[in-house]
Design a protein around this motif. Structure first.
Motif, short mmCIF file in Angstrom:
data_model
loop_
_atom_site.label_atom_id
_atom_site.label_comp_id
_atom_site.label_asym_id
_atom_site.label_seq_id
_atom_site.Cartn_x
_atom_site.Cartn_y
_atom_site.Cartn_z
N UNK A 113 1.56 -12.54 -11.45
CA UNK A 113 0.81 -11.54 -10.68
C UNK A 113 1.77 -10.44 -10.24
N UNK A 114 1.41 -9.21 -10.59
CA UNK A 114 2.28 -8.08 -10.30
C UNK A 114 1.48 -6.95 -9.66
N UNK A 115 2.13 -6.17 -8.78
CA UNK A 115 1.45 -4.99 -8.22
C UNK A 115 1.32 -3.90 -9.27
N UNK A 116 0.11 -3.35 -9.41
CA UNK A 116 -0.17 -2.31 -10.39
C UNK A 116 -0.56 -1.03 -9.67
N UNK A 117 0.06 0.06 -10.06
CA UNK A 117 -0.28 1.39 -9.55
C UNK A 117 -0.89 2.20 -10.70
#
Length: 234
Positions: free
Chosen positions: A141-145
């Motif tokens: 799970x990774x932060x996506x912009x």
């Protein structure tokens, strides 16, 4: 009934133009006009948008708009639930030519418009994936912009109506071309997507250039130079 409504609309518009023409003849050209565009508050991608119009001759003026909005203040609850971490930026530069020499009334305009919608989310990204089979060893799970950028050029027709209290109503509409590109911090915009009916996509890609329509209403206030006081001679 439809014919009656159309006639009433024409009468109302004609009366407003006639009233505005009388006021414009009695007053000097404004030195500055401050405006807000309330329609962007009701947009799905909401923003508070302010504008400044500066006349630089009898017929010509330049207008600059800037808007920002956070989805926490979106009036639509569904949008707040779907995109809790989204913000919208709007930027518009416009050159106007007024048909009268008072910088009010009917005008033609050319403009450049840019909008950037930034969305922050969490997404499972495959790690150690096999290009041949598409299978991944695990997902992280990774932060996506995500940035959805719209750039457009429009030709417009509009009309600035002014009351005796210097309150102005600016109504406009027009059309032109718009380009759409979506990027994120994982992929890019190298993929060309010919999805004509996707209005607000979030998948990264270059969606090309299409026709665009722009219409709205602005409310504001006109600042006019003070008239010099007359001196009584002894």
């Amino acid at each position: 009934m439809n014919r009656l409504c159309r006639r009433l609309q024409l009468i109302l518009v004609g009366w407003m133009l006639w009233t505005n023409n009388i006021i414009a003849q009695e007053q000097a050209s404004p030195s500055l006009l401050l405006k807000t565009i309330p329609s962007t508050l009701f947009d799905v991608e909401n923003s508070l948008t302010l504008a400044v119009e500066v006349p630089f001759s009898k017929h010509w003026s330049v207008q600059q708009e800037l808007g920002w909005g956070d989805n926490a203040f979106n009036i639509y609850s569904r949008q707040r639930e779907l995109y809790p971490n989204r913000e919208t930026w709007r930027f518009r530069t416009q050159i106007r030519y007024y048909l009268t020499d008072k910088n009010t009334g009917a005008y033609l305009a050319m403009e450049y418009y840019h909008k950037n919608v930034v969305t922050h989310s969490l997404m499972g990204i495959g790690q150690g994936c096999n290009p041949a089979t598409g299978a991944c060893a695990y997902f992280q799970e990774m932060p996506i912009r995500t940035n959805r950028k719209v750039s457009a050029a429009h030709l417009k027709w509009g009309c600035v109506l002014e009351t005796a209290q210097r309150v102005i109503i600016d109504v406009y509409m027009g059309m032109g071309i718009r380009g759409l590109v979506v990027t994120d911090n994982v992929g890019g915009a190298s993929t060309f997507r010919s999805e004509w009916f996707t209005f607000r996509p979030n998948r990264p890609g270059n969606y090309g250039t299409t026709l665009g329509i722009s219409a709205g209403i602005a409310l504001g206030y006109a600042f006019r130079p003070r008239k010099p006081k007359s001196l009584s001679l002894p």
